[in-house]
Design a protein around this motif. Structure first.
Motif, PDB file in Angstrom:
ATOM      1  N   GLN A 131       0.926  -1.001   0.081  1.00 19.56           N
ATOM      2  CA  GLN A 131      -0.007   0.012   0.222  1.00 19.56           C
ATOM      3  C   GLN A 131       0.914   1.093  -0.120  1.00 19.56           C
ATOM      4  O   GLN A 131       0.585   2.118  -0.732  1.00 19.56           O
ATOM      5  N   THR A 140      -9.078  -0.267   2.236  1.00 22.73           N
ATOM      6  CA  THR A 140      -8.651  -1.562   1.680  1.00 22.73           C
ATOM      7  C   THR A 140      -9.501  -2.760   2.455  1.00 22.73           C
ATOM      8  O   THR A 140      -9.298  -2.931   3.564  1.00 22.73           O
ATOM      9  N   TRP A 142      -2.882   4.505   4.371  1.00 26.09           N
ATOM     10  CA  TRP A 142      -2.250   3.471   3.896  1.00 26.09           C
ATOM     11  C   TRP A 142      -1.164   2.836   5.129  1.00 26.09           C
ATOM     12  O   TRP A 142      -1.124   3.465   6.244  1.00 26.09           O
ATOM     13  N   PHE A 200      -1.347  -5.552  -1.011  1.00 29.85           N
ATOM     14  CA  PHE A 200      -2.620  -5.738  -1.517  1.00 29.85           C
ATOM     15  C   PHE A 200      -2.984  -7.273  -1.772  1.00 29.85           C
ATOM     16  O   PHE A 200      -2.143  -7.973  -2.457  1.00 29.85           O
ATOM     17  N   VAL A 215     -10.444  -1.579  -3.138  1.00 32.88           N
ATOM     18  CA  VAL A 215      -9.607  -0.403  -2.542  1.00 32.88           C
ATOM     19  C   VAL A 215     -10.263   0.773  -3.090  1.00 32.88           C
ATOM     20  O   VAL A 215     -10.581   1.028  -4.115  1.00 32.88           O
TER      21      VAL A 215
END
Length: 393
Positions: A192, A223, A234, A239, A245
């Motif tokens: 991220q 996310t 973040w 991910f 997201v």
């Protein structure tokens, strides 16, 4: 100067007209966005106390830390004798405050008594006006009746000039480049923080010959299950397949902002997210068709709420707010909010961030547009695809 002297004069005239209607004989301006709007002064100096003294008549005075005041003439149109620096010994001291010195400087200039004829307005909700600053002014200038100005300058800023609109169009170019960088970078296995770095680089690099400015808010990247909460930033996690997201960011140019939000799914789109995306898309498109001068803001909220109700959904929070100049920690103007109880009426060259954000249990979806009210409808500042984005199969 970024704007003509005629435009700066018109801004000051607009502020003084509103001051007269509110019974103010002077105004103390501490919000960096409003200082910039009136004077053009632009520096990362707002972490120390600074203010602009706006009398009912006569020149404005900018007070800032001495090391900042010395170069303030490089961005502001004010003459150098209207830029005053307070001594370094007043910075971050427990028992004295820079406004102690500023109050005495105003007294030396015989500006206290004229302002005592009415009330003196303060920006009581400014992020950079502290309780200690207020106490300093109360103690140092007992002659004054200090009152809240109720975002006086912010309301003058609501309708933008043609030059301001062009700057926001420039910010939109930067915004689209930043969103493109986000969509390109975010993928399964990517950290991220690396996506945030790519976004930030694009925000500062700019696009199409337009240089980017630092935005008032950092990129936000809720996310996966955390997408049910707005305003998360973040971390250093990677991910994963199946995650959604939410990307909310802004382009900034010469301090003017155009925010944008999109949602990206990694892998097959979950059915609950797809259903939410359909409802939000219908709602945003319905609102956009309603935008034109003379329409009450509450009607936009009503259209949004009615559209969501068809899907069995509701959104208690506002769906937009006025935008323009921004300094950290916010790019909103703190004036018009698009919600059912707002009594404002749309006028040409008002600008808004229209937000279709829905935060459910363990998932969420957001889609937004920055818009301008035109003479007969609406202009969307960006042309980024207005849809749910998807990567991977």
């Amino acid at each position: 100067m970024l704007f003509s002297q005629e435009e700066y004069d018109a801004r000051l005239a607009g502020v003084r007209s509103r001051m007269a209607k509110q019974g103010l004989s002077a105004l103390l301006v501490t919000d960096p966005s409003n200082i910039y709007y009136l004077t053009g002064y632009n520096a990362w100096s707002f972490y120390t106390p600074q203010l602009v003294f706006v009398p009912a008549d006569g020149p404005m005075l900018l007070f800032a830390r001495a090391m900042d005041a010395g170069g303030a003439f490089r961005t502001t149109w004010l003459p150098e004798d209207c830029i005053v620096g307070y001594p370094e010994q007043y910075v971050h001291r427990p028992h004295i405050h820079p406004f102690d010195w500023v109050a005495f400087a105003l007294r030396e200039r015989f500006l206290i008594a004229p302002a005592a004829k009415g009330c003196v307005g303060l920006e009581m909700d400014s992020h950079f006006f502290s309780p200690k600053a207020y106490r300093s002014l109360v103690n140092a200038i007992p002659e004054w009746t200090l009152v809240d100005s109720f975002e006086l300058i912010n309301w003058v800023r609501v309708i933008k000039s043609p030059t301001e609109i062009q700057l926001m169009r420039g910010a939109a170019q930067v915004c689209m480049a930043a969103m493109a960088a986000a969509v390109e970078t975010i993928d399964v296995g990517v950290r991220q923080c690396d996506a945030a770095a790519a976004i930030s680089q694009a925000q500062i690099t700019g696009a199409n010959g337009i240089g980017g400015d630092y935005p008032s808010i950092v990129p936000m990247l809720p996310t996966g299950e955390a997408a049910d909460t707005p305003h998360l930033t973040w971390n250093d996690e990677r991910f994963e397949t199946g995650q959604s997201v939410v990307i909310e960011l802004s382009g900034a140019h010469k301090r003017y902002h155009t925010p944008l939000a999109r949602t990206l799914t990694l892998g097959p789109t979950p059915s609950n997210v797809a259903k939410l995306a359909e409802a939000v898309s219908d709602g945003i498109n319905a609102v956009l068709t309603e935008v034109k001068p003379g329409v009450p803001v509450r009607e936009l909220a009503r259209t949004w709420n009615w559209t969501l109700a068809k899907y069995g959904l509701e959104k208690p929070s506002r769906i937009g707010y006025s935008i323009g100049i921004g300094y950290p920690p916010d790019w909103g103007e703190r004036t018009i909010s698009i919600r059912s109880e707002d009594e404002s009426v749309l006028a040409e060259n008002m600008t808004f961030h229209l937000i279709g954000g829905m935060w459910m249990d363990n998932y969420g979806y957001e889609l937004s547009e920055s818009i301008r009210v035109t003479s007969d409808g609406v202009e969307t500042f960006t042309s980024f695809p207005r849809e749910l984005l998807q990567k991977g199969s």
